[in-house]
Scaffold this active site. Structure first.
Site, PDB file in Angstrom:
ATOM      1  N   HIS A  59       0.833  -1.199   0.000  1.00 46.97           N
ATOM      2  CA  HIS A  59       0.000   0.000   0.000  1.00 46.97           C
ATOM      3  C   HIS A  59       0.872   1.255   0.000  1.00 46.97           C
ATOM      4  CE1 HIS A  59       0.431  -0.871   4.445  1.00 46.97           C
ATOM      5  NE2 HIS A  59       0.914   0.350   4.361  1.00 46.97           N
TER       6      HIS A  59
HETATM    7  P1  TYD Z   1      -1.548  -2.561   7.572  1.00 46.54           P
HETATM    8  O1  TYD Z   1      -1.098  -1.156   7.808  1.00 46.54           O
HETATM    9  O2  TYD Z   1      -2.223  -2.868   6.278  1.00 46.54           O
HETATM   10  O3  TYD Z   1      -0.329  -3.554   7.820  1.00 46.54           O
HETATM   11  P2  TYD Z   1       0.995  -3.853   6.996  1.00 46.54           P
HETATM   12  O4  TYD Z   1       1.566  -2.535   6.560  1.00 46.54           O
HETATM   13  O5  TYD Z   1       1.835  -4.545   8.004  1.00 46.54           O
HETATM   14  O6  TYD Z   1       0.659  -4.739   5.859  1.00 46.54           O
HETATM   15  O7  TYD Z   1      -2.490  -2.982   8.783  1.00 46.54           O
HETATM   16  C1  TYD Z   1      -2.940  -4.318   8.935  1.00 46.54           C
HETATM   17  C2  TYD Z   1      -4.284  -4.258   9.653  1.00 46.54           C
HETATM   18  O8  TYD Z   1      -4.127  -3.679  10.952  1.00 46.54           O
HETATM   19  C3  TYD Z   1      -5.305  -3.399   8.919  1.00 46.54           C
HETATM   20  O9  TYD Z   1      -6.571  -4.053   9.033  1.00 46.54           O
HETATM   21  C4  TYD Z   1      -5.353  -2.112   9.703  1.00 46.54           C
HETATM   22  C5  TYD Z   1      -4.961  -2.529  11.102  1.00 46.54           C
HETATM   23  N1  TYD Z   1      -4.186  -1.458  11.783  1.00 46.54           N
HETATM   24  C6  TYD Z   1      -4.784  -0.708  12.782  1.00 46.54           C
HETATM   25  O10 TYD Z   1      -5.969  -0.912  13.120  1.00 46.54           O
HETATM   26  N2  TYD Z   1      -4.060   0.265  13.408  1.00 46.54           N
HETATM   27  C7  TYD Z   1      -2.779   0.530  13.079  1.00 46.54           C
HETATM   28  O11 TYD Z   1      -2.140   1.445  13.674  1.00 46.54           O
HETATM   29  C8  TYD Z   1      -2.165  -0.250  12.036  1.00 46.54           C
HETATM   30  C9  TYD Z   1      -0.745  -0.013  11.605  1.00 46.54           C
HETATM   31  C10 TYD Z   1      -2.901  -1.242  11.415  1.00 46.54           C
END
Ligand code: TYD
Length: 150
Positions: A59
């Site tokens: 992303h």
């Molecule tokens: P995401 O940022 O997509 O993770 P990565 O970059 O590791 O792939 O987040 C994964 C899931 O966690 C997504 O459903 C959103 C949730 N999340 C939160 O609720 N709060 C946060 O601070 C973060 C970083 C993620």
């Protein structure tokens, strides 16, 4: 209009090594907002127990800046501005990596037991994410033709 003229080369390593304090047999590394961390930290999170073959990220963010620090173990990052991509490897706990906003990223090749600390400039907001690469390219489109000429 948004300024989209940045590239992956505007993301950079931050070396915390020289602020390191040696106290008898252990080390302390202080992180300070607007000093060695180039923004006000509004949120911190960490990733751990990450299966070795798992890739995270996939992303971009519209406003969020982040500093990622490999507290333990190592992992790789593939970053992409829609025109150019770059791979970096993080393995030293005193060397973090600063993500400016609007950069696509993948995080992978976690070693067993890797612990990744993330300092973030904003609170969690799902609408700040761009989770689809085609949408990311569309978001970057005004800048991509300029960057391709460089
Ligand atoms: P995401 O940022 O997509 O993770 P990565 O970059 O590791 O792939 O987040 C994964 C899931 O966690 C997504 O459903 C959103 C949730 N999340 C939160 O609720 N709060 C946060 O601070 C973060 C970083 C993620």
């Amino acid at each position: 209009m948004k300024n989209l003229s940045y590239t992956v080369d505007d993301c950079s390593f931050i070396d915390f090594e020289f602020e390191k304090i040696q106290d008898n047999s252990f080390l302390i590394d202080p992180l300070q907002c607007n000093q060695n961390i180039p923004f006000e930290v509004k949120r911190m999170y960490y990733m751990y127990d990450i299966p070795q073959l798992m890739s995270r990220g996939g992303h971009g963010h519209k406003r969020l800046q982040q500093v990622v620090i490999p507290l333990q173990g190592s992992f790789s990052l593939q970053i992409d501005d829609g025109c150019k991509s770059r791979e970096v490897h993080l393995s030293i706990p005193t060397i973090g990596f600063h993500f400016i906003p609007g950069i696509w990223r993948e995080v992978y090749d976690f070693t067993p037991g890797a612990l990744c600390l993330v300092l973030a400039s904003e609170v969690y907001e799902e609408r700040d994410y761009i989770r689809n690469y085609e949408e990311f390219l569309e978001y970057r489109l005004p800048a991509i033709s300029d960057l391709a000429r460089l």
